[in-house]
Design an enzyme around this catalytic site. Structure first.
Site, PDB file in Angstrom:
ATOM      1  N   ASN A  57       0.844  -1.202   0.000  1.00 22.70           N
ATOM      2  CA  ASN A  57       0.000   0.000   0.000  1.00 22.70           C
ATOM      3  C   ASN A  57       0.875   1.247   0.000  1.00 22.70           C
ATOM      4  O   ASN A  57       1.245   1.779   1.042  1.00 22.70           O
ATOM      5  CB  ASN A  57      -0.935  -0.012   1.214  1.00 22.70           C
ATOM      6  CG  ASN A  57      -2.016  -1.050   1.052  1.00 22.70           C
ATOM      7  OD1 ASN A  57      -2.961  -0.854   0.293  1.00 22.70           O
ATOM      8  ND2 ASN A  57      -1.846  -2.191   1.714  1.00 22.70           N
ATOM      9  N   GLU A  58       1.187   1.673  -1.196  1.00 28.30           N
ATOM     10  CA  GLU A  58       2.095   2.805  -1.369  1.00 28.30           C
ATOM     11  C   GLU A  58       1.418   4.102  -0.930  1.00 28.30           C
ATOM     12  O   GLU A  58       0.185   4.141  -0.764  1.00 28.30           O
ATOM     13  CB  GLU A  58       2.502   2.895  -2.848  1.00 28.30           C
ATOM     14  CG  GLU A  58       3.237   1.668  -3.363  1.00 28.30           C
ATOM     15  CD  GLU A  58       4.637   1.505  -2.771  1.00 28.30           C
ATOM     16  OE1 GLU A  58       4.930   2.080  -1.703  1.00 28.30           O
ATOM     17  OE2 GLU A  58       5.446   0.773  -3.384  1.00 28.30           O
ATOM     18  N   PRO A  59       2.220   5.171  -0.736  1.00 28.24           N
ATOM     19  CA  PRO A  59       1.643   6.459  -0.361  1.00 28.24           C
ATOM     20  C   PRO A  59       0.448   6.802  -1.243  1.00 28.24           C
ATOM     21  O   PRO A  59       0.489   6.623  -2.464  1.00 28.24           O
ATOM     22  CB  PRO A  59       2.802   7.427  -0.604  1.00 28.24           C
ATOM     23  CG  PRO A  59       4.022   6.598  -0.379  1.00 28.24           C
ATOM     24  CD  PRO A  59       3.677   5.219  -0.843  1.00 28.24           C
TER      25      PRO A  59
END
Ligand code: GLP
Length: 628
Positions: free
Chosen positions: A159-161
């Protein structure tokens, strides 16, 4: 869980363990209890699993519990967080293969109980696959315990930025930093997949319990952001603050940026003002007020929560001078000691001169990255410098390089005046070229290809070391077996590694050893080699040289040392920096972090300057390595 006032800044309960092994043991015990309790109630235990190097010690402990204490996983169902999009389950870097090798193949979990998102979906299958994944988790009553690691972007799973609090399982584009971090696994950033399937933040937060693990200094800043910072989509791990039963399990290295560790005087709890802690507070205060150390006055101390320090060690003028002198004494242009000079306040002793200096580089490039300028100085000052690359580094070399060299060799061989003389070389080149083709872009390197890549890197290191004035017979290659037989994130050292290091030490009987990796992730190459050298030194402790040898830690790609942590600061002139940069340019595949080294050296100099010390072009920094 009761929390001490020192932890007041922490918004998620955080346990600092002495090392990853202790944390892994504690967590594995919890898992054992969950499995036992659920199974007694006639239900399967549902575990959320993670990949990466972080959970490896925990998986090894689970395997031990299974093999030695009979813990059964027959009634356990697992859900993995994520998978690279585009990789089949048998790809060497797929998470499916990672899980099989690191745990599932060694315990009695039924295959049908293992759930990992698929990496080989067609685009039109992604949505339903992800929806089914969510439903399957819910149909089993949810995840009892979700294990998490953390990426440098603050991601959990992938879950990237930008991932929202309620996001669900889906396809995601990987962040640049994440792809850089995976570059060595895939032999170059260009080979790292661009997408992944990951559980969402919302999926993860539905688990009943969460434990996020993190080891080593490289994780320290993101851990502090997640634990103490605002809850934000920019750091998806910060959403653990929104869960009733989430905890961080970290080691000393990963704890370094937490307020209770970094700025303990701000927590309102009594601080024991050791020399290191005093220096830390003074440097911090100087940076905060943007003043040199000698210009700090009582008001600054009071305004920064340091009145306590002042009353214990003041008045300020004298305390300032004392700390200024300490910092001043870290600076030396004579890292091997200055012969025939009073060495009372110098970091290194004057005698013996010249010294036998052993520079240990975990991978070929590390020592040049961390202390290229200092190597240059040691040689110039007449010491007997030996640079030893502890591992071959062959896993870093891209196929294109191997292809180039094999092709060149092939050409040379076919151009030879008497082709018969080149029979062996022709065969080697042909084998290399056909093996490269056969394995394809992502296949695993054959022993011959690893050998070729090792030779390529040897050539690069020699070339770089020549640029610093080191002759071939002073550049050595240890090729430690743990590296030759392993892969990134899952290396395992053995007695053979220890034996060969011990032999090196006994053979060279150094007066000085330079090494890195004390604060690195213990499963990284520098983390492993650091522990091995530590053990090898212990094993040699009966020998005279071992007791008398001074030990220095340099920084490679890890976080730079802060001024209060520095025991020796070696200034570099603009010309020496040029030389170092020139040496670094000889390496074909430096990571982006490694390329930043000269800038970090220049930052070190700026920091010293702003503290009121002399202004240099650049500084390489070292810590005294205190034997445990
Ligand atoms: C990948 C994984 C994460 C993991 C992270 C950190 O991005 N998808 O789940 O936490 O890597 O990896 P490591 O544990 O090797 O530092």
């Amino acid at each position: 869980m009761s929390r001490s006032p020192a932890e007041a800044f922490e918004k998620v309960p955080t346990v600092i363990f002495p090392d990853s092994a202790a944390a892994a043991k504690a967590l594995a015990q919890e898992v054992k209890e969950i499995i036992t309790t659920k199974n007694k109630a006639g239900q399967p235990a549902v575990l959320g699993m993670a990949t990466g190097s972080t959970p490896v010690p925990f998986y090894r402990e689970l395997i031990r519990l299974h093999k030695e204490e009979g813990l059964s996983f027959k009634n356990v169902v697992t859900f993995n967080l994520d998978e690279y999009f585009g990789l089949s389950a048998d790809h060497p870097e797929s998470y499916a293969r990672f899980m099989a090798e690191q745990i599932f193949d060694h315990i009695d979990i039924p295959k049908a109980n293992i759930n990992i998102p698929s990496g080989t979906l067609r685009s039109d299958q992604v949505f339903s696959h992800c929806r089914d994944y969510e439903q399957k988790i819910d149909s089993l009553g949810g995840i009892d315990l979700q294990i998490l690691g953390i990426g440098r972007t603050g991601h959990i799973g992938f879950n990237e930025p930008g991932s929202s609090r309620d996001s669900l399982t889906r396809r995601i584009t990987l962040d640049r930093v994440t792809r850089q971090d995976a570059a060595s696994d895939f032999r170059g950033e260009q080979n790292v997949p661009h997408f992944a399937i990951t559980m969402g933040v919302g999926t993860i937060l539905r688990a009943k319990k969460l434990v996020l693990m993190a080891w080593g200094e490289n994780k320290a800043s993101v851990v502090a952001k997640a634990v103490e910072g605002p809850m934000t989509e920019a750091v998806s791990a910060s959403f653990l603050q929104d869960h009733a039963d989430a905890r961080f399990f970290i080691d000393n290295g990963a704890s370094r940026e937490l307020t209770r560790v970094k700025l303990p005087w701000l927590t309102g709890t009594p601080v024991s003002w050791t020399p290191r802690e005093t220096r830390r507070a003074m440097v911090w205060q100087a940076f905060q007020t943007k003043r040199p150390i000698l210009k700090l006055i009582d008001e600054h101390y009071n305004e920064h929560g340091l009145s306590d320090l002042l009353s214990e060690q003041g008045p300020s003028y004298q305390l300032n001078i004392r700390i200024f002198n300490q910092l001043q004494h870290t600076i030396t242009g004579w890292p091997g000691g200055k012969p025939d000079e009073d060495d009372t306040y110098r970091p290194e002793r004057a005698r013996p001169y010249p010294k036998r200096c052993l520079i240990l580089s975990p991978e070929p490039q590390d020592a040049i990255v961390g202390m290229g300028g200092t190597i240059d100085r040691l040689i110039e000052q007449g010491h007997e410098v030996r640079l030893i690359s502890l591992t071959s580094g062959n896993l870093r070399v891209p196929d294109s390089e191997a292809d180039k060299f094999a092709e060149t060799l092939h050409q040379l061989a076919s151009n030879a005046a008497q082709p018969g003389d080149w029979k062996a070389q022709t065969a080697y080149a042909k084998d290399a070229l056909s093996q490269l083709e056969a394995k394809g872009e992502f296949g695993e390197d054959t022993p011959l290809l690893r050998d070729l890549k090792k030779l390529i890197l040897r050539g690069e290191l020699r070339d770089a070391a020549h640029a610093l004035g080191l002759a071939n017979d002073h550049i050595l290659f240890a090729d430690l077996p743990f590296y030759e037989n392993g892969r990134y994130r899952r290396f395992k050292s053995t007695q053979a590694d220890l034996d060969s290091l011990k032999k090196i030490l006994e053979e060279h009987k150094p007066h000085q050893i330079y090494l890195t990796g004390d604060a690195a992730d213990p499963s990284s190459v520098s983390g492993i080699t650091f522990r091995l050298v530590q053990a090898a030194l212990k094993a040699c402790s009966h020998e005279e040289f071992a007791g008398a040898c001074s030990l220095w830690l340099y920084r490679g790609k890890e976080r730079a040392l802060e001024p209060h942590e520095i025991d020796m600061a070696v200034p570099l002139s603009p010309l020496q920096m040029e030389k170092k940069e020139n040496a670094l340019n000889r390496f074909g595949a430096l990571s982006s972090l490694e390329k930043e080294a000269p800038e970090i050296n220049r930052d070190n100099a700026r920091h010293y300057d702003s503290l009121g010390l002399a202004e240099y072009e650049a500084i390489e920094t070292f810590q005294r390595w205190r034997r445990s």
